[in-house]
Write an enzyme that holds these catalytic residues in place. Structure first.
Site, PDB file in Angstrom:
ATOM      1  CE1 TYR A  59      -4.185   1.130  -0.634  1.00 13.93           C
ATOM      2  CE2 TYR A  59      -5.145  -1.292   0.714  1.00 13.93           C
ATOM      3  CZ  TYR A  59      -4.935  -0.140   0.414  1.00 13.93           C
ATOM      4  OH  TYR A  59      -6.435  -0.242  -0.056  1.00 13.93           O
ATOM      5  CD  GLU A  61      -5.009   4.889   0.522  1.00 18.43           C
ATOM      6  OE1 GLU A  61      -4.467   5.009   1.490  1.00 18.43           O
ATOM      7  OE2 GLU A  61      -5.778   4.782  -0.193  1.00 18.43           O
ATOM      8  CG  ASP A 236      -8.158  11.176 -23.159  1.00 20.35           C
ATOM      9  OD1 ASP A 236      -7.498  11.101 -23.482  1.00 20.35           O
ATOM     10  OD2 ASP A 236      -9.490  11.375 -23.083  1.00 20.35           O
ATOM     11  CB  THR A 265      -4.784   4.452 -22.258  1.00 19.69           C
ATOM     12  OG1 THR A 265      -4.020   5.053 -23.558  1.00 19.69           O
ATOM     13  CG2 THR A 265      -6.144   5.182 -21.953  1.00 19.69           C
ATOM     14  CE  LYS A 268      -7.419   3.014 -25.825  1.00 22.76           C
ATOM     15  NZ  LYS A 268      -8.482   4.292 -25.264  1.00 22.76           N
ATOM     16  NE  ARG A 274      -6.588  -2.768 -19.953  1.00 21.99           N
ATOM     17  CZ  ARG A 274      -6.534  -2.526 -21.361  1.00 21.99           C
ATOM     18  NH1 ARG A 274      -6.030  -3.167 -22.146  1.00 21.99           N
ATOM     19  NH2 ARG A 274      -7.458  -1.895 -21.397  1.00 21.99           N
TER      20      ARG A 274
HETATM   21  C1  LIG Z   1      -8.958   4.880 -24.244  1.00 18.05           C
HETATM   22  C2  LIG Z   1      -9.829   5.739 -23.875  1.00 18.05           C
HETATM   23  C3  LIG Z   1      -9.703   6.053 -22.340  1.00 18.05           C
HETATM   24  C4  LIG Z   1     -10.035   5.311 -21.351  1.00 18.05           C
HETATM   25  O1  LIG Z   1      -9.202   4.383 -21.237  1.00 18.05           O
HETATM   26  P1  LIG Z   1      -9.762   3.497 -20.351  1.00 18.05           P
HETATM   27  O2  LIG Z   1      -8.279   3.299 -19.885  1.00 18.05           O
HETATM   28  O3  LIG Z   1     -10.701   2.346 -20.811  1.00 18.05           O
HETATM   29  O4  LIG Z   1      -9.650   4.110 -18.910  1.00 18.05           O
HETATM   30  C5  LIG Z   1      -9.955   8.158 -21.916  1.00 18.05           C
HETATM   31  N1  LIG Z   1      -9.838   8.912 -23.395  1.00 18.05           N
HETATM   32  C6  LIG Z   1      -9.982   8.285 -24.670  1.00 18.05           C
HETATM   33  C7  LIG Z   1      -9.391   9.301 -25.882  1.00 18.05           C
HETATM   34  C8  LIG Z   1      -9.796   7.291 -24.861  1.00 18.05           C
HETATM   35  O5  LIG Z   1      -9.467   6.802 -25.833  1.00 18.05           O
END
Ligand SMILES: *Cc1c(COP(=O)(O)O)cnc(C)c1O
Length: 468
Positions: A59, A61, A236, A265, A268, A274
């Site tokens: 843990y 935090e 994002d 993320t 991707k 992840r």
């Molecule tokens: C995939 C994605 C997310 C969410 O990602 P998770 O790891 O599945 O929560 C947020 N914003 C955009 C633009 C995405 O393509």
């Protein structure tokens, strides 16, 4: 490595053979599928192995060096490594690597921005120095201020994401939301319309970034608009962080120098575990670092360690080569589709994804997705701008190159993939009574599966890993 994995699976199988079997099954499935899901990839063995360790058991935090638990020195080490790599890789002033996913990274960003822009003045107005000093009346004032905030994000059918203020996500309940879209003629982002909406709507947060827009974004222009209306620019880059890391997106297409806060993320195009992370300008650092416990549970030490490994990989020259190949392959795929008569949203791509309008084949996205899957090609249906079939059936198919590029596919292979996709779409007959049903001749499905298998065999996933 094979022996290590075989031993590990024996240990797991001794407790729950069903899980060991599923792990083996997943490797076999991943190896055998022509994966064109634009949001998926294959992490390296180093990244995967890092996750399966006892760093998971601690843990921690708090933040680096300021934990609410004793004995966090090793978690401090991995979190610092991940944050330092992230800062160096993206040229960011601050990095917060605790978010467990992209959604979490966005929630941290939203609350960080609210804390910075709303809570701090509200606290000052209430004469309080710390949130704990606030009276119930002060809290009421603050809650009202929060509920009155506005966010402007890209519309879903133009490629935006649910976490950018849409109803199914908590962001849609935190903010009054309005969206901007694309030009009906060109399919490109309409910055002038966006600017007009921003001037009228006056959002606290202007959100840029997408999941299904096949083009680059001019973040300098976005920042200009944000500044003009006094908004915070949040980008994002969940989908295209790998292209930023690999310096495919530079200058005005690199969001980090322009955004106050950038989220992503890590799994991707960035090809890590992840998870998520937040980058921000120094003035937002303290607010962003409050992510845990504001909206996050204890950080995942094993995953932060895997982020450090993945980010270290992304700083190597080989990753820049990979990112450039992802973009070049997307162009090859787009050109292969267009040459064979497919209509693409915006007519092409300059990132890692391509959006097909399958309505010209008389198909819904749902029918096309299923037919392609029958033929061994894994894609996902996706709405296109002003989609007549809505968000469930859709008229689009989204395909991306990050995963197969990781397997070593080049432009020639992607041209062949385009040929296979077109073959399936051409031979698929939609049902006259259902937007989901269709007919694909077994001959086409079988022939395509065999051709896909041939491509995959020539570019094995995790070569040298043998679980048998
Ligand atoms: C995939 C994605 C997310 C969410 O990602 P998770 O790891 O599945 O929560 C947020 N914003 C955009 C633009 C995405 O393509």
């Amino acid at each position: 490595m094979s022996a290590a994995y075989r031993n590990a699976l024996d240990v797991i199988a001794a407790v729950e053979p069903g899980v060991a079997g599923a792990i083996r099954g997943e490797l076999a499935d991943q190896r055998a599928s022509l994966k064109l899901i634009a949001s998926e990839n294959y992490a390296s063995p180093a990244v995967l192995l890092t996750m399966g360790t006892w760093l998971s058991d601690k843990y921690a935090e708090g933040t680096i060096g300021h934990r609410f638990y004793a004995g966090c020195q090793n978690i401090d080490t991995v979190e610092r490594l991940a944050a330092d790599h992230a800062k160096a890789l993206f040229g960011a002033e601050h990095a917060y690597v605790q978010p467990h996913s992209g959604i979490d990274a966005n929630l941290v960003a939203f609350w960080g921005i609210l804390a910075h822009r709303v809570e701090s003045p509200a606290l000052a107005a209430a004469g309080a120095r710390h949130v704990n000093d606030l009276s119930e009346d002060d809290w009421e004032t603050l809650r009202k201020a929060l509920g009155d905030q506005r966010a402007l994000g890209m519309s879903l059918d133009a490629g935006g994401h649910l976490t950018h203020g849409f109803r199914p996500n908590i962001s849609g309940k935190m903010f009054h939301q309005r969206s901007y879209g694309t030009d009906p003629e060109t399919g490109l982002l309409d910055y002038d319309a966006l600017r007009a909406t921003a001037r009228e709507f006056r959002p606290l947060v202007l959100i840029a970034g997408y999941s299904a827009y096949p083009r680059r974004v001019d973040f300098a222009r976005m920042r200009e608009i944000a500044d003009e209306v006094g908004a915070v620019l949040m980008v994002d880059m969940a989908h295209f962080a790998g292209l930023v890391a690999g310096k495919v997106f530079t200058g005005v297409h690199d969001p980090v120098p322009y955004a106050h806060v950038t989220t992503t993320t890590t799994h991707k195009s960035l090809r890590g575990p992840r998870g998520g992370l937040v980058l921000c300008q120094r003035e937002y650092a303290d607010s962003i670092d409050r992510g845990c416990p504001m909206v996050l549970g204890g950080p995942l030490g094993n995953v932060m360690a895997a982020k450090a490994v993945a980010l270290a990989e992304a700083r190597q020259v080989a990753f820049a080569d990979y990112a450039h190949a992802v973009a070049a392959n997307a162009v090859a795929l787009a050109e292969g589709l267009v040459r064979r008569g497919v209509r693409l949203v915006t007519g092409g791509t300059d990132n890692h994804l391509v959006l097909l309008d399958v309505s010209t084949y008389g198909l819904t996205g749902r029918q096309a997705e299923s037919a392609l899957l029958d033929a061994g090609i894994v894609t996902n249906r996706n709405a296109i701008p002003r989609d007549p079939n809505g968000a469930w059936y859709t008229s689009g198919i989204r395909v991306g190159t990050p995963a197969l590029t990781s397997r070593g596919f080049g432009p020639q292979e992607f041209d062949r993939v385009a040929e296979l996709i077109v073959g399936v779409l051409t031979d698929t007959t939609p049902s006259s009574t259902s937007k989901a049903k269709y007919d694909l001749p077994p001959g086409t499905a079988g022939k395509t599966r065999a051709a896909a298998a041939e491509l995959l065999t020539a570019h094995p996933l995790y070569p040298g890993l043998d679980l048998a």
